[in-house]
Design a protein around this motif. Structure first.
Motif, mmCIF file in Angstrom:
data_model
loop_
_atom_site.group_PDB
_atom_site.id
_atom_site.type_symbol
_atom_site.label_atom_id
_atom_site.label_comp_id
_atom_site.label_asym_id
_atom_site.label_seq_id
_atom_site.Cartn_x
_atom_site.Cartn_y
_atom_site.Cartn_z
ATOM 1 N N GLN A 41 40.842 36.432 37.674
ATOM 2 C CA GLN A 41 42.284 36.950 37.264
ATOM 3 C C GLN A 41 42.589 37.062 35.769
ATOM 4 N N LEU A 42 41.820 36.459 35.020
ATOM 5 C CA LEU A 42 41.887 36.262 33.561
ATOM 6 C C LEU A 42 41.531 37.745 33.056
ATOM 7 N N TRP A 43 40.515 38.372 33.963
ATOM 8 C CA TRP A 43 40.207 39.852 33.561
ATOM 9 C C TRP A 43 41.172 40.967 33.488
ATOM 10 N N SER A 44 42.323 40.799 34.268
ATOM 11 C CA SER A 44 43.316 41.418 34.468
ATOM 12 C C SER A 44 44.260 41.471 33.193
ATOM 13 N N GLU A 45 44.175 40.415 32.340
ATOM 14 C CA GLU A 45 44.874 40.178 31.021
ATOM 15 C C GLU A 45 44.548 41.013 29.925
ATOM 16 N N ALA A 46 43.397 41.344 29.959
ATOM 17 C CA ALA A 46 42.972 42.284 28.843
ATOM 18 C C ALA A 46 41.517 42.851 29.124
ATOM 19 N N PHE A 47 41.372 44.107 28.615
ATOM 20 C CA PHE A 47 39.784 44.758 28.785
ATOM 21 C C PHE A 47 38.991 43.649 28.309
ATOM 22 N N ASP A 48 39.077 43.449 27.032
ATOM 23 C CA ASP A 48 38.166 42.601 26.253
ATOM 24 C C ASP A 48 37.680 41.262 26.928
ATOM 25 N N GLU A 49 38.767 40.813 27.785
ATOM 26 C CA GLU A 49 38.290 39.425 28.691
ATOM 27 C C GLU A 49 37.368 39.918 29.557
ATOM 28 N N LEU A 50 37.441 40.849 30.095
ATOM 29 C CA LEU A 50 36.618 41.255 31.150
ATOM 30 C C LEU A 50 35.204 41.786 30.484
ATOM 31 N N TYR A 149 39.238 50.903 33.804
ATOM 32 C CA TYR A 149 39.720 49.470 33.843
ATOM 33 C C TYR A 149 40.750 49.434 35.125
ATOM 34 N N PRO A 150 41.845 50.169 34.822
ATOM 35 C CA PRO A 150 42.871 49.964 35.706
ATOM 36 C C PRO A 150 42.299 50.351 37.296
ATOM 37 N N ARG A 151 41.520 51.186 37.394
ATOM 38 C CA ARG A 151 40.726 51.315 38.745
ATOM 39 C C ARG A 151 40.235 50.228 39.036
ATOM 40 N N PHE A 152 39.551 49.607 38.258
ATOM 41 C CA PHE A 152 38.501 48.518 38.716
ATOM 42 C C PHE A 152 39.550 47.291 39.278
ATOM 43 N N LEU A 153 40.645 47.113 38.526
ATOM 44 C CA LEU A 153 41.476 46.047 38.771
ATOM 45 C C LEU A 153 42.112 46.332 40.397
#
Length: 174
Positions: A41-50, A149-153
Motif C-alpha cells: 500500500q505504501l507504493w500507492s503514496e508515491a511512484f518513487d516508493e514503488l 503507474y495509475p493503471r498499475f495501482l
C-alpha cells in the motif's frame, strides 16, 4: 491474476538468481519476499516508493510487460545505471548502447520521445556526459508516473497484493 502471478514469479526467479550470482561476488545475499499488504500500500503514496522497492519494481516491470511498454522502465533503469558510471570510456560505450537500444529510429526497444529530444541525444553522445539522457529520462519517468503507474495501482494484481490474507487456522488442524 494467475497469469500475473506466473509472470511475476518467473521474473523474480530470474532476477533473484542473477542477483544471487552477483551477490556471491560481493558477499551479499538478496532474496525477494512478497511484501506485506501494508508495504504494498505504501507504493500507492508515491511512484518513487514503488521504484525504490525491489519487489515493487519487479511487479511494475511485469505490469509494463503485460501492457507491451516495458521499454520505458528498462530505459529508465539503464539511465540510472549510466549516471553511476565513473570511467569516461565506459560512459561512452554505455551511452552508445543506450542510444542503439532505446533512442535511434527502429531501435529494438525504442522509447516514445519527440524528434528534438532524439536529435539532442544524438549530438550529446559524441561527448557523453552523465546528463546526456536526462531530458529523455525525465519524459519517460513522467509518462510512467502519469499513465502506467495509475493503471498499475488499479490493476487486479496490485489490488491482490494489498489484500490482507486471513490466517489459515483450518490448515493448522490438519
Amino acid at each position: 491474476i494467475k497469469d500475473w502471478k506466473t509472470r511475476l514469479s518467473y521474473f523474480l526467479q530470474n532476477s533473484s538468481s542473477s542477483t544471487k550470482m552477483k551477490s556471491k561476488k560481493v558477499g551479499k545475499h538478496h532474496t525477494y519476499f512478497r511484501p506485506s499488504p501494508e508495504e504494498a500500500q505504501l507504493w500507492s503514496e508515491a511512484f518513487d516508493e514503488l521504484l525504490a522497492n525491489k519487489y515493487g519494481l519487479a511487479a511494475f516491470r511485469a505490469f509494463l510487460k503485460s501492457e507491451f511498454c516495458e521499454e520505458n522502465i528498462e530505459f529508465w533503469l539503464a539511465c540510472e545505471d549510466f549516471k553511476k558510471t565513473k570511467s569516461p570510456q565506459k560512459l561512452t560505450s554505455k551511452a552508445k548502447k543506450i542510444y542503439n537500444d532505446f533512442i535511434e529510429k527502429e531501435a529494438p526497444k525504442e522509447i516514445n520521445i519527440d524528434f528534438q529530444t532524439k536529435n539532442m541525444i544524438a549530438q550529446n553522445i559524441q561527448g557523453a556526459t552523465h546528463t546526456c539522457f536526462s531530458a529523455a529520462q525525465k519524459r519517460v519517468y513522467s509518462l510512467m508516473e502519469n499513465n502506467s503507474y495509475p493503471r498499475f495501482l488499479e490493476s487486479e494484481f496490485y489490488q491482490e497484493l494489498c489484500k490482507k490474507t486471513p490466517v489459515a487456522r483450518a490448515a493448522q488442524g490438519t
